[in-house]
Design a protein around this motif. Structure first.
Motif, PDB file in Angstrom:
ATOM      1  N   THR A  15       0.845  -1.201   0.000  1.00 21.67           N
ATOM      2  CA  THR A  15       0.000   0.000   0.000  1.00 21.67           C
ATOM      3  C   THR A  15       0.879   1.249   0.000  1.00 21.67           C
ATOM      4  O   THR A  15       0.375   2.350  -0.166  1.00 21.67           O
ATOM      5  N   PHE A  18       6.753   2.494  -2.407  1.00 16.36           N
ATOM      6  CA  PHE A  18       7.635   1.584  -3.140  1.00 16.36           C
ATOM      7  C   PHE A  18       6.919   0.287  -3.507  1.00 16.36           C
ATOM      8  O   PHE A  18       6.928  -0.138  -4.664  1.00 16.36           O
ATOM      9  N   SER A  38      -0.914  -6.019   3.091  1.00 14.99           N
ATOM     10  CA  SER A  38      -1.005  -4.900   4.032  1.00 14.99           C
ATOM     11  C   SER A  38      -1.255  -5.500   5.406  1.00 14.99           C
ATOM     12  O   SER A  38      -1.731  -6.637   5.512  1.00 14.99           O
ATOM     13  N   ARG A  39      -0.980  -4.737   6.466  1.00 17.49           N
ATOM     14  CA  ARG A  39      -1.392  -5.214   7.791  1.00 17.49           C
ATOM     15  C   ARG A  39      -2.900  -5.290   7.856  1.00 17.49           C
ATOM     16  O   ARG A  39      -3.468  -6.042   8.630  1.00 17.49           O
ATOM     17  N   ARG A  43      -7.328  -2.410   3.519  1.00 16.33           N
ATOM     18  CA  ARG A  43      -6.455  -1.403   2.891  1.00 16.33           C
ATOM     19  C   ARG A  43      -5.786  -2.001   1.644  1.00 16.33           C
ATOM     20  O   ARG A  43      -5.626  -1.335   0.628  1.00 16.33           O
ATOM     21  N   VAL A  83       8.693  -2.712   3.348  1.00 19.66           N
ATOM     22  CA  VAL A  83       8.423  -1.873   4.525  1.00 19.66           C
ATOM     23  C   VAL A  83       9.730  -1.195   4.937  1.00 19.66           C
ATOM     24  O   VAL A  83      10.812  -1.604   4.522  1.00 19.66           O
ATOM     25  N   GLN A  84       9.611  -0.173   5.775  1.00 23.31           N
ATOM     26  CA  GLN A  84      10.807   0.509   6.255  1.00 23.31           C
ATOM     27  C   GLN A  84      11.707  -0.476   7.008  1.00 23.31           C
ATOM     28  O   GLN A  84      11.208  -1.429   7.640  1.00 23.31           O
ATOM     29  N   ALA A 152      10.715   4.740  -6.452  1.00 25.76           N
ATOM     30  CA  ALA A 152       9.303   4.379  -6.624  1.00 25.76           C
ATOM     31  C   ALA A 152       8.707   5.095  -7.842  1.00 25.76           C
ATOM     32  O   ALA A 152       7.929   4.510  -8.599  1.00 25.76           O
TER      33      ALA A 152
HETATM   34  N1  NAP Z   1      10.339   4.889  -1.838  1.00 22.09           N
HETATM   35  C1  NAP Z   1      11.300   4.536  -2.677  1.00 22.09           C
HETATM   36  O1  NAP Z   1      11.534   5.159  -3.732  1.00 22.09           O
HETATM   37  C2  NAP Z   1      12.150   3.314  -2.359  1.00 22.09           C
HETATM   38  C3  NAP Z   1      13.118   2.897  -3.280  1.00 22.09           C
HETATM   39  C4  NAP Z   1      13.864   1.758  -3.006  1.00 22.09           C
HETATM   40  C5  NAP Z   1      13.662   1.051  -1.822  1.00 22.09           C
HETATM   41  N2  NAP Z   1      12.734   1.492  -0.933  1.00 22.09           N
HETATM   42  C6  NAP Z   1      12.530   0.737   0.315  1.00 22.09           C
HETATM   43  O2  NAP Z   1      11.248   0.169   0.281  1.00 22.09           O
HETATM   44  C7  NAP Z   1      10.702   0.113   1.604  1.00 22.09           C
HETATM   45  C8  NAP Z   1       9.323   0.766   1.605  1.00 22.09           C
HETATM   46  O3  NAP Z   1       9.442   2.133   1.281  1.00 22.09           O
HETATM   47  P1  NAP Z   1       8.153   3.083   1.155  1.00 22.09           P
HETATM   48  O4  NAP Z   1       8.637   4.406   0.758  1.00 22.09           O
HETATM   49  O5  NAP Z   1       7.119   2.399   0.317  1.00 22.09           O
HETATM   50  O6  NAP Z   1       7.670   3.082   2.677  1.00 22.09           O
HETATM   51  P2  NAP Z   1       6.301   3.532   3.330  1.00 22.09           P
HETATM   52  O7  NAP Z   1       5.376   4.053   2.280  1.00 22.09           O
HETATM   53  O8  NAP Z   1       6.636   4.406   4.488  1.00 22.09           O
HETATM   54  O9  NAP Z   1       5.735   2.180   3.982  1.00 22.09           O
HETATM   55  C9  NAP Z   1       5.366   1.042   3.237  1.00 22.09           C
HETATM   56  C10 NAP Z   1       4.271   0.292   3.979  1.00 22.09           C
HETATM   57  O10 NAP Z   1       4.733  -0.167   5.240  1.00 22.09           O
HETATM   58  C11 NAP Z   1       3.580  -0.492   6.017  1.00 22.09           C
HETATM   59  N3  NAP Z   1       3.800  -0.117   7.418  1.00 22.09           N
HETATM   60  C12 NAP Z   1       3.695   1.104   7.985  1.00 22.09           C
HETATM   61  N4  NAP Z   1       3.930   1.024   9.306  1.00 22.09           N
HETATM   62  C13 NAP Z   1       4.183  -0.265   9.583  1.00 22.09           C
HETATM   63  C14 NAP Z   1       4.476  -0.971  10.777  1.00 22.09           C
HETATM   64  N5  NAP Z   1       4.534  -0.370  11.978  1.00 22.09           N
HETATM   65  N6  NAP Z   1       4.681  -2.300  10.677  1.00 22.09           N
HETATM   66  C15 NAP Z   1       4.612  -2.929   9.487  1.00 22.09           C
HETATM   67  N7  NAP Z   1       4.328  -2.316   8.315  1.00 22.09           N
HETATM   68  C16 NAP Z   1       4.111  -0.997   8.381  1.00 22.09           C
HETATM   69  C17 NAP Z   1       2.410   0.303   5.435  1.00 22.09           C
HETATM   70  O11 NAP Z   1       1.521  -0.642   4.881  1.00 22.09           O
HETATM   71  P3  NAP Z   1       0.145  -1.050   5.655  1.00 22.09           P
HETATM   72  O12 NAP Z   1      -0.216   0.108   6.533  1.00 22.09           O
HETATM   73  O13 NAP Z   1      -0.794  -1.231   4.525  1.00 22.09           O
HETATM   74  O14 NAP Z   1       0.484  -2.298   6.380  1.00 22.09           O
HETATM   75  C18 NAP Z   1       3.064   1.132   4.357  1.00 22.09           C
HETATM   76  O15 NAP Z   1       2.233   1.337   3.236  1.00 22.09           O
HETATM   77  C19 NAP Z   1      11.695   0.840   2.523  1.00 22.09           C
HETATM   78  O16 NAP Z   1      12.471  -0.101   3.212  1.00 22.09           O
HETATM   79  C20 NAP Z   1      12.576   1.613   1.554  1.00 22.09           C
HETATM   80  O17 NAP Z   1      13.904   1.745   2.023  1.00 22.09           O
HETATM   81  C21 NAP Z   1      11.969   2.602  -1.184  1.00 22.09           C
END
Ligand code: NAP
Length: 228
Positions: A15, A18, A38-39, A43, A83-84, A152
Motif C-alpha cells: 500500500t 515503493f 497490508s497489515r 487497505r 516496509v521501512q 518508486a
Molecule cells: N520509496 C522509494 O523510492 C524506495 C526505493 C527503493 C527502496 N525502498 C525501500 O522500500 C521500503 C518501503 O518504502 P516506502 O517508501 O514504500 O515506505 P512507506 O510508504 O513508508 O511504507 C510502506 C508500507 O509499510 C507499512 N507499514 C507502515 N507502518 C508499519 C508498521 N509499523 N509495521 C509494518 N508495516 C508498516 C504500510 O503498509 P500497511 O499500513 O498497509 O500495512 C506502508 O504502506 C523501505 O524499506 C525503503 O527503504 C523505497
C-alpha cells in the motif's frame, strides 16, 4: 520459481510508495500473479482497486489481488518485504510461519538517516537490512537483497522502461539467480550479481547517496544506478 512460470509474488506493505509502484510494474511487465499485502486486508483491497484502474488505463492486462500480509505470503514463491527497515523484523515475523518450502524472501529495504544536508546510511545493528531479514526469516528460507536503488517514481511510470541496474545480493546462489531473472523481466532493468549478504551494506548504502545527489543537483529526479 524455476523458469519463472506462474510465479506468485507477494509484496508486504504494497500500500506504500515503493511496494505499490513495484506491484504496478510487476503487474504491467510480467505474467506473474501479484498479491498486494497490508497489515489491514481492506487497505490492501482498496489499494488493488486503485492499481487495477491505473493498469487498465495503461492497457495492461494484469493479475493482481490484495490480502493481509500473512495471507499474501502464504503460498507465494517470492515474498518482497516493502516496509521501512525498522519495520522489517516485525513484518517478517508476522509472515514467518506462512512461508512455503520454496519461498524466497526479498528485501529492498534501506535504513536511512536524514540530515540537514542530505541522507546517510543507517543500517540495523546486524549490519544491513538484508542481514536483518536473513536473521529473522526461518533458516530454510533464502533471503535476497534487491531493488534498493530503484526510485518508486520510476517503477510507477509503467509506460517508460527503467534503463537502470539493480544489484542483487544473497548467500543462496539459486535464489539470487531466480530473483535476478525476475528483476530482468521488468522493462529496461538489468540485474547484476553483487555477491553475498556480506555485501548488502555497500549495496544498500548507494540509496542515501542517490537521494543526496538528487537533492543537490538540478534536473536529477528519480535517478537510478547504471554500471557501464
Ligand atoms: N520509496 C522509494 O523510492 C524506495 C526505493 C527503493 C527502496 N525502498 C525501500 O522500500 C521500503 C518501503 O518504502 P516506502 O517508501 O514504500 O515506505 P512507506 O510508504 O513508508 O511504507 C510502506 C508500507 O509499510 C507499512 N507499514 C507502515 N507502518 C508499519 C508498521 N509499523 N509495521 C509494518 N508495516 C508498516 C504500510 O503498509 P500497511 O499500513 O498497509 O500495512 C506502508 O504502506 C523501505 O524499506 C525503503 O527503504 C523505497
Amino acid at each position: 520459481v524455476s523458469h519463472l512460470r506462474d510465479v506468485q509474488i507477494a509484496i508486504l506493505g504494497a500500500t506504500g510508495d515503493f511496494g505499490g509502484a513495484l506491484a504496478l510494474r510487476l503487474a504491467a511487465d510480467t505474467d506473474h500473479e501479484t498479491v498486494v499485502g497490508s497489515r489491514d486486508p481492506s487497505r490492501a483491497r482498496d489499494a488493488v482497486e486503485d492499481y487495477r484502474e491505473t493498469l487498465a488505463d495503461a492497457g495492461a492486462d494484469a493479475s493482481i489481488s490484495g490480502a493481509g500480509n500473512a495471507d499474501a505470503a502464504d503460498g507465494a514463491d517470492v515474498v518482497i518485504a516493502a516496509v521501512q527497515a525498522y519495520h522489517l523484523e516485525s513484518t517478517v515475523e508476522t509472515v514467518a510461519d506462512r512461508l512455503g518450502d520454496d519461498a524466497i524472501l526479498v528485501s529492498p529495504a534501506v535504513g536511512l538517516d536524514a540530515h540537514e544536508d542530505g541522507f546517510g546510511y543507517r543500517p540495523p545493528d546486524v549490519g544491513s537490512a538484508t542481514a536483518l531479514a536473513a536473521e529473522t526469516a526461518p533458516d530454510d528460507v533464502p533471503v535476497v537483497g534487491a531493488f534498493h536503488s530503484i526510485a518508486a517514481g520510476s517503477l510507477a511510470a509503467i509506460d517508460e522502461p527503467l534503463e537502470i541496474d539493480t544489484l542483487v545480493v544473497g548467500d543462496d546462489a539459486d535464489a539470487r539467480g531466480q530473483i535476478a531473472d525476475l528483476a530482468e523481466e521488468l522493462s529496461g532493468l538489468r540485474a547484476l550479481h553483487a555477491g553475498p549478504i556480506a555485501n548488502a551494506a555497500v549495496v544498500e548504502s548507494l540509496t542515501p547517496l542517490q537521494l543526496t545527489v538528487m537533492r543537490h543537483n538540478d534536473g536529477l529526479h528519480d535517478v537510478g544506478v547504471k554500471f557501464q
